[in-house]
Structures are given as structure tokens and as C-alpha cells.
Design an enzyme around this catalytic site. Structure first.
Site, PDB file in Angstrom:
ATOM      1  CD  GLU A  47      -3.146  -0.719  -0.196  1.00  0.00           C
ATOM      2  OE1 GLU A  47      -3.191   0.056  -0.562  1.00  0.00           O
ATOM      3  OE2 GLU A  47      -3.623  -1.583  -0.408  1.00  0.00           O
ATOM      4  CE1 TYR A 130      -7.021   3.466   0.051  1.00  0.00           C
ATOM      5  CE2 TYR A 130      -4.548   2.901   0.620  1.00  0.00           C
ATOM      6  CZ  TYR A 130      -5.576   2.861  -0.655  1.00  0.00           C
ATOM      7  OH  TYR A 130      -5.517   1.930  -1.161  1.00  0.00           O
ATOM      8  CG  ASP A 148      -7.347   2.746  -4.671  1.00  0.00           C
ATOM      9  OD1 ASP A 148      -8.663   2.516  -4.246  1.00  0.00           O
ATOM     10  OD2 ASP A 148      -6.900   2.100  -4.516  1.00  0.00           O
TER      11      ASP A 148
END
Length: 346
Positions: A47, A130, A148
Site C-alpha cells: 500500500e 487511507y 483510493d
């Protein structure tokens, strides 16, 4: 344009998407296979690497990274120079420093294992909203809402939602309480392969019957993007100082852009083109008929190129003389690697 919610019940959206995902899910090196337990370290690393970077670029870099540092403990002990060199070319270098800081915190404060909740993850270095949501959902199946760029596009079209707050609110209504990790990855895959920015493949989309933008025929109008202000242009000079078979490198200041990285020396980055400003060594500098350009988040940079043969004793005491034959191992940021490719071959 205002948000117009689909009349379809949210559980139906999640159920239809998961049926599609079970058949069409991407195989990625950081993604657990069906029936496997996700590795939180690999989820986290992927990520962070994928922020502002493509899957194609990250895939080989991810493999090399986990071969060298396969877990939090090994990364926590890594030398900063080695980490920054391994990160070179991926951009946004503060991410690499935060990876090490986070690994050290996980080892020191959590016995080498990630906390399992979104709230606890947010308290770790370098993990924002996030990333915390993505790890919580994918690694621990917490019902966290992950948004995202791909997910934003899918949700904006599903609900004809304009603006990030409206998209976020709509996304929360369709995040399921079970298989949250699969749902998050399914949304990412759908946005990557089907619900693309241009020419979305609506006939193949498992959510086309739920999609308000599809019904209105204005899919490509979403997501609604605010107009971007023009980025300012800055200028500078990169200096290639060569002594024998070595080139002069410097260590950039620890704070700021490309902080702590090895780099070719530069003059200041200013609003007008400088000529040989602040050369690192007194020498007969040649200004090349070439330049390198690079875009940062808040400005564009154009750098002139100058080179000279120099005497080592004239260089600053903290100069780094790097062998030309192994310059590729110095981990130069992209903008300096571009310059080295131009001047170094001359």
C-alpha cells in the site's frame, strides 16, 4: 452536480461485486490467494509503495524488497542508506523513511506485529487514514472503508457523487461487514480493469445495473475534479564533478525534498534560470546544451547540467566520491539519475 444515491440496496452492490471478484481477482505478489491468511507486512508495504506509483512499477521492486527485508524485524534493523537506495526511483522519499520508523515502532511497541484496528494503526509513523483503512480491511478484515483513486472513481459513478466528502459518505454505505478486505480489493480491481478513467467497459461491469452514472449516460463526467492551479516552475543547476574514475556526490539535508538521499550537487532551486550558481568545487565548468526536467507535487523543476574535471582536495570535506562503474548502486533519486545518464556518458 450533486450526489444522487442509487436505489439499489447497498448489500446487493457488495454481493454482486464479490461474485465477480471471486472469478476475476488479480494475482499480485502482495495479495493472499483464496484461503490464505494475508500477511500484514506485505499488505502494508504494498500500500505504501503503490501510492502515486503503478502496479507495473511496484511489482519487481516489491519482490526485491521482501527478499531483502521480509518482515518488520529485518526492516527495523536496516541501514538508512540501504533503504533509501532500494527505494530510489519510487519517488516521495519520505515514505521510505517512514517505513523504517514504522517498522521500528512495531518491533519496539507491538512485539513485531501490527495492531489489528484502524484506529491503532493510525497511531504508527507514516500511516494515514487511507493506509490504516486499507491494512485494517485487507489484513484483518475489519469493516473499514477504503477509498483510493480507483475506488473513488467507482463510487462517484455508482452514486453520481461529486466531491470527496460525498464519495466517502457513499462508500461507507456499501462497505460490507464481512469480507471487507476482499471488497476493498475488488473495488480496486474493478476501477483498474473495468471502471477506467476513459472509455469504461460498462458492458462487462458487474455493477452496471446499480450505476447511476451509467443510467444517466455521463460516466466519464465522474469523478468531478476541481481545477488544478498551474504549478510554479523552478530552475537550478546540477554539477557533475569528476576526479579520475569517481564522481562527487553529496548528502541532501535530512529535511525537505529528497531528504537524506545521496545526490549530485545542485545550486539553489529558484524562480529564474541560474547559470553555474553555487558550484561545489572551484573548476572550469562546462555548461551543457541539455537539461533535465522533473515534476514534484507542488512545482516543476528544470535543471541545467554542468560538468568539470576537478581535484579531490578542492572538494568539501564531507564529499562522497563514488566510483563511476557502480554509480547505479548509489540510489540516486530519479532527477539525478536522469542527469547522470546524460552527462556521465559524455
Amino acid at each position: 452536480m450533486t450526489a444522487k444515491h442509487s436505489p439499489t440496496p447497498a448489500p446487493s452492490i457488495a454481493a454482486d461485486l464479490l461474485v465477480w471478484y471471486d472469478v476475476h481477482r488479480r494475482t499480485l505478489p502482495w495479495r493472499a490467494l483464496p484461503g490464505e491468511t494475508p500477511d500484514p507486512y506485505r499488505v502494508w508495504l504494498s500500500e505504501v509503495m503503490l501510492q502515486q506509483t503503478s502496479v507495473a512499477t511496484v511489482t519487481p521492486r516489491f519482490a526485491a524488497w521482501v527478499a531483502r527485508w521480509p518482515d518488520f524485524a529485518s526492516l527495523a534493523q536496516a541501514a538508512d542508506d540501504d533503504v533509501m537506495a532500494a527505494w530510489a526511483g519510487l519517488g516521495y522519499y519520505a515514505r521510505a523513511r517512514n517505513l523504517v520508523a514504522c517498522a521500528k515502532a512495531v518491533v519496539a511497541e507491538h512485539a513485531g506485529a501490527f495492531p489489528t484496528t484502524e484506529a491503532a494503526l493510525r497511531r504508527l509513523p507514516g500511516i494515514g487514514d487511507y493506509t490504516a483503512a486499507a491494512i485494517a480491511a485487507i489484513a484483518f478484515d475489519e469493516a473499514a472503508t477504503v477509498v483510493d483513486a480507483n475506488v473513488e472513481r467507482v463510487v462517484a459513478r455508482l452514486f453520481r457523487a461529486a466531491g470527496k466528502p460525498a464519495v466517502r459518505a457513499a462508500a461507507e454505505t456499501i462497505t460490507p461487514s464481512v469480507r471487507a478486505g476482499d471488497f476493498a480489493q475488488a473495488m480496486m480491481d474493478l476501477g483498474s480493469a473495468i471502471c477506467t478513467p476513459r472509455n469504461p467497459r460498462c458492458l462487462l461491469c458487474p455493477l452496471s445495473s446499480h450505476c447511476a452514472a451509467r443510467g444517466a449516460g455521463d460516466q466519464e463526467a465522474y469523478p468531478v475534479k476541481p481545477k488544478k492551479a498551474a504549478r510554479p516552475q523552478r530552475y537550478g543547476t546540477i554539477f557533475w564533478a569528476q576526479a579520475g574514475d569517481a564522481v562527487l556526490l553529496v548528502r541532501r539535508p535530512p529535511k525537505g525534498l529528497l531528504g537524506g538521499m545521496r545526490a549530485l550537487p545542485t545550486g539553489p532551486w529558484v524562480d529564474t534560470p541560474p547559470i553555474l550558481a553555487d558550484a561545489p568545487v572551484a573548476a572550469d565548468w562546462t555548461l551543457h546544451n541539455a537539461h533535465v526536467s522533473h515534476g514534484f507535487t507542488h512545482f516543476d523543476l528544470q535543471l541545467a547540467l554542468a560538468s568539470a574535471r576537478v581535484e579531490r582536495h578542492r572538494a568539501p570535506a564531507d564529499a562522497i566520491w563514488w566510483p563511476l562503474e557502480s554509480l547505479g548502486e548509489a540510489g540516486l533519486p530519479t532527477v539525478f539519475a536522469k542527469a547522470a545518464a546524460i552527462v556521465g556518458r559524455g
